[in-house]
Write a protein that holds these residues in place. Structure first.
Motif, short mmCIF file in Angstrom:
data_model
loop_
_atom_site.label_atom_id
_atom_site.label_comp_id
_atom_site.label_asym_id
_atom_site.label_seq_id
_atom_site.Cartn_x
_atom_site.Cartn_y
_atom_site.Cartn_z
N PRO A 1 71.46 72.69 46.08
CA PRO A 1 71.47 71.24 45.86
C PRO A 1 72.43 70.54 46.82
O PRO A 1 73.49 71.09 47.15
N GLU A 2 72.06 69.34 47.26
CA GLU A 2 72.94 68.54 48.13
C GLU A 2 74.31 68.43 47.50
O GLU A 2 74.44 68.14 46.32
N GLY A 3 75.35 68.68 48.31
CA GLY A 3 76.72 68.52 47.84
C GLY A 3 77.18 69.60 46.88
O GLY A 3 78.19 69.43 46.20
N ASP A 4 76.49 70.71 46.78
CA ASP A 4 76.83 71.77 45.84
C ASP A 4 76.74 73.12 46.56
O ASP A 4 76.26 73.20 47.68
N SER A 5 77.18 74.15 45.90
CA SER A 5 77.10 75.49 46.48
C SER A 5 76.19 76.42 45.69
O SER A 5 76.11 77.60 45.98
N GLY A 6 75.53 75.91 44.70
CA GLY A 6 74.63 76.77 43.94
C GLY A 6 74.12 76.07 42.72
O GLY A 6 74.51 74.96 42.45
N PRO A 7 73.21 76.70 42.02
CA PRO A 7 72.64 78.02 42.28
C PRO A 7 71.80 78.02 43.56
O PRO A 7 71.42 76.97 44.07
N GLU A 8 71.54 79.22 44.06
CA GLU A 8 70.86 79.36 45.34
C GLU A 8 69.39 79.74 45.14
O GLU A 8 69.06 80.53 44.25
N PHE A 9 68.54 79.18 46.01
CA PHE A 9 67.15 79.59 46.10
C PHE A 9 66.99 80.22 47.47
O PHE A 9 67.22 79.57 48.49
N LEU A 10 66.64 81.51 47.48
CA LEU A 10 66.57 82.28 48.72
C LEU A 10 65.15 82.69 49.04
O LEU A 10 64.38 83.00 48.14
N ILE A 11 64.83 82.70 50.33
CA ILE A 11 63.55 83.18 50.82
C ILE A 11 63.89 84.26 51.85
O ILE A 11 64.77 84.06 52.69
N CYS A 12 63.22 85.40 51.76
CA CYS A 12 63.54 86.47 52.71
C CYS A 12 62.34 87.37 52.97
O CYS A 12 61.40 87.41 52.19
N ARG A 13 62.44 88.07 54.10
CA ARG A 13 61.52 89.18 54.33
C ARG A 13 62.00 90.31 53.43
O ARG A 13 63.21 90.51 53.27
N PRO A 14 61.10 91.07 52.84
CA PRO A 14 61.53 92.14 51.95
C PRO A 14 62.47 93.13 52.65
O PRO A 14 62.22 93.54 53.79
N ILE A 15 63.53 93.49 51.97
CA ILE A 15 64.54 94.38 52.52
C ILE A 15 63.97 95.76 52.80
O ILE A 15 64.38 96.43 53.75
N ASP A 16 62.98 96.19 52.01
CA ASP A 16 62.42 97.52 52.21
C ASP A 16 61.43 97.59 53.37
O ASP A 16 60.88 98.64 53.67
N GLY A 17 61.19 96.45 54.04
CA GLY A 17 60.29 96.42 55.18
C GLY A 17 58.83 96.32 54.81
O GLY A 17 57.97 96.21 55.68
N GLY A 18 58.54 96.34 53.52
CA GLY A 18 57.15 96.23 53.07
C GLY A 18 56.66 94.80 53.12
O GLY A 18 57.38 93.86 53.49
N LYS A 19 55.42 94.61 52.74
CA LYS A 19 54.80 93.29 52.70
C LYS A 19 55.31 92.52 51.49
O LYS A 19 55.39 93.07 50.38
N ALA A 20 55.63 91.24 51.69
CA ALA A 20 56.01 90.38 50.58
C ALA A 20 54.77 90.05 49.76
O ALA A 20 53.71 89.74 50.32
#
Length: 136
Positions: free
Chosen positions: A44-63
């Motif tokens: 959120p603007e002016g805040d530090s969380g909670p966080e919404f994250l988007i990532c490539r899967p850590i295991d290297g598999g298909k999301a």
């Protein structure tokens, strides 16, 4: 209640374009853009969380998206729900339910549902009535 929520993507650049537009409509900004490592983080603007994250899967598999999983963003005004839905469709998302009331949830529930380009189901909801200051 939550520290963060993470969804996967198979195309981090496409996800960045989508989420920059959609989440800006409800006051979230990208705090971390590490597309080399495959991570985006919105707060959120002016805040530090909670966080919404988007990532490539850590295991290297298909999301993949979770069947039965919906990420819901809570907002204070119904107009933000409308803006979220409009931005999502303009950014390449798919409609899963236009903005409107859902009285089967409760009388003041006003929400919209979309899928991001990777198929993750997102909701934006306002639990307030049209009258300022009223909460369900």
């Amino acid at each position: 209640m939550f520290s963060h929520i993470t969804v996967g993507t198979n195309d981090i650049d496409r996800a960045k374009q989508f989420y920059d537009q959609v989440l800006a409509a409800i006051g979230l900004r990208c705090q971390l853009d590490d597309r080399v490592a495959g991570w985006l983080c919105y707060v959120p603007e002016g805040d530090s969380g909670p966080e919404f994250l988007i990532c490539r899967p850590i295991d290297g598999g298909k999301a993949t998206f979770g069947n039965g999983v919906t990420i819901g963003f809570n907002v204070r005004e119904r107009g933000q729900v409308d803006a979220f839905h409009k931005a999502a469709l303009a950014a390449g998302g798919a409609d899963e339910g236009a903005p409107g009331t859902r009285p089967h949830y409760h009388p003041n529930y006003y929400g919209a549902y979309v899928r991001d380009p990777d198929g993750n189901k997102l909701c934006c909801v306002c639990h307030r009535s049209d009258a300022p200051g009223l909460f369900p």
